[in-house]
Design an enzyme around this catalytic site. Structure first.
Site, PDB file in Angstrom:
ATOM      1  N   ASP A 177     -54.287 -33.175 -70.826  1.00 50.66           N
ATOM      2  CA  ASP A 177     -53.043 -33.601 -71.466  1.00 50.66           C
ATOM      3  C   ASP A 177     -52.453 -32.461 -72.303  1.00 50.66           C
ATOM      4  O   ASP A 177     -52.041 -32.662 -73.449  1.00 50.66           O
ATOM      5  CB  ASP A 177     -53.300 -34.837 -72.324  1.00 50.66           C
ATOM      6  CG  ASP A 177     -52.032 -35.610 -72.669  1.00 50.66           C
ATOM      7  OD1 ASP A 177     -51.008 -35.418 -71.970  1.00 50.66           O
ATOM      8  OD2 ASP A 177     -52.062 -36.393 -73.626  1.00 50.66           O
ATOM      9  N   ASP A 200     -55.852 -33.874 -79.687  1.00 51.00           N
ATOM     10  CA  ASP A 200     -55.738 -35.054 -78.821  1.00 51.00           C
ATOM     11  C   ASP A 200     -56.578 -34.908 -77.553  1.00 51.00           C
ATOM     12  O   ASP A 200     -56.083 -34.586 -76.477  1.00 51.00           O
ATOM     13  CB  ASP A 200     -54.292 -35.346 -78.457  1.00 51.00           C
ATOM     14  CG  ASP A 200     -54.144 -36.698 -77.751  1.00 51.00           C
ATOM     15  OD1 ASP A 200     -55.168 -37.383 -77.491  1.00 51.00           O
ATOM     16  OD2 ASP A 200     -53.007 -37.083 -77.442  1.00 51.00           O
ATOM     17  N   ASN A 240     -49.413 -31.750 -78.358  1.00 48.01           N
ATOM     18  CA  ASN A 240     -50.865 -31.763 -78.580  1.00 48.01           C
ATOM     19  C   ASN A 240     -51.372 -30.447 -79.169  1.00 48.01           C
ATOM     20  O   ASN A 240     -52.576 -30.230 -79.256  1.00 48.01           O
ATOM     21  CB  ASN A 240     -51.614 -32.116 -77.298  1.00 48.01           C
ATOM     22  CG  ASN A 240     -51.502 -33.589 -76.986  1.00 48.01           C
ATOM     23  OD1 ASN A 240     -51.207 -34.391 -77.869  1.00 48.01           O
ATOM     24  ND2 ASN A 240     -51.720 -33.951 -75.745  1.00 48.01           N
TER      25      ASN A 240
END
Length: 147
Positions: A39, A57, A44
């Site tokens: 991700d 994250d 992030n």
């Protein structure tokens, strides 16, 4: 990325290289531990008080040894805007994080919001060369890295 790297202004290329270096080192550390983040995207990454950039994250991260057991999960991969082409075919590897890093770098360097679909989304995934606007004043080295 937090508001200190707002997309409304073009960042100096020297600053982009510094940010990229921190982001790449963060991902390298994750990969050295045999994890795939899954991700990677601007939101992030977090900017510390010393202006260093940190990756966070890890909710979608998987260990390389567990890839086979996760192949059937629908919600494993991250944000479609930054999703690598191999993830569309459920081929999970560390390479997908690298593609997402490149998409993140493009967004930061060009000061744009990447689309969730459409021609540019497809162009990023089919290997087409991305060209910066001359007004962005980016070096050929940065363009080559992103491409």
């Amino acid at each position: 990325m937090n508001s200190s790297f707002a997309k409304s202004n073009l960042l100096d290329e020297k600053e982009i290289w510094r940010i990229f270096s921190d982001m790449a080192r963060s991902i390298s550390h994750v990969h050295e531990k045999d994890f795939i983040h899954m991700d990677i995207k601007p939101t992030n990454f977090f900017v510390a008080k010393d202006r260093s950039v940190k990756l966070g994250d890890f909710g979608k991260a998987i260990h390389v040894a567990e890839i086979e057991s996760h192949v059937l999960e629908d919600d494993l991969e991250g944000d479609a805007v930054y999703m690598a082409p191999e993830l569309l075919n459920k081929k999970f590897s560390k390479k997908s994080d690298i593609f997402s890093l490149g998409a993140t770098l493009l967004e930061i360097a060009a000061s744009l919001n990447l689309p969730q679909n459409g021609p540019l989304w497809s162009k990023l995934r089919d290997g087409s060369e991305i060209q910066f606007s001359p007004s962005a004043n980016r070096s050929s080295q940065l363009e080559k890295l992103i491409n």
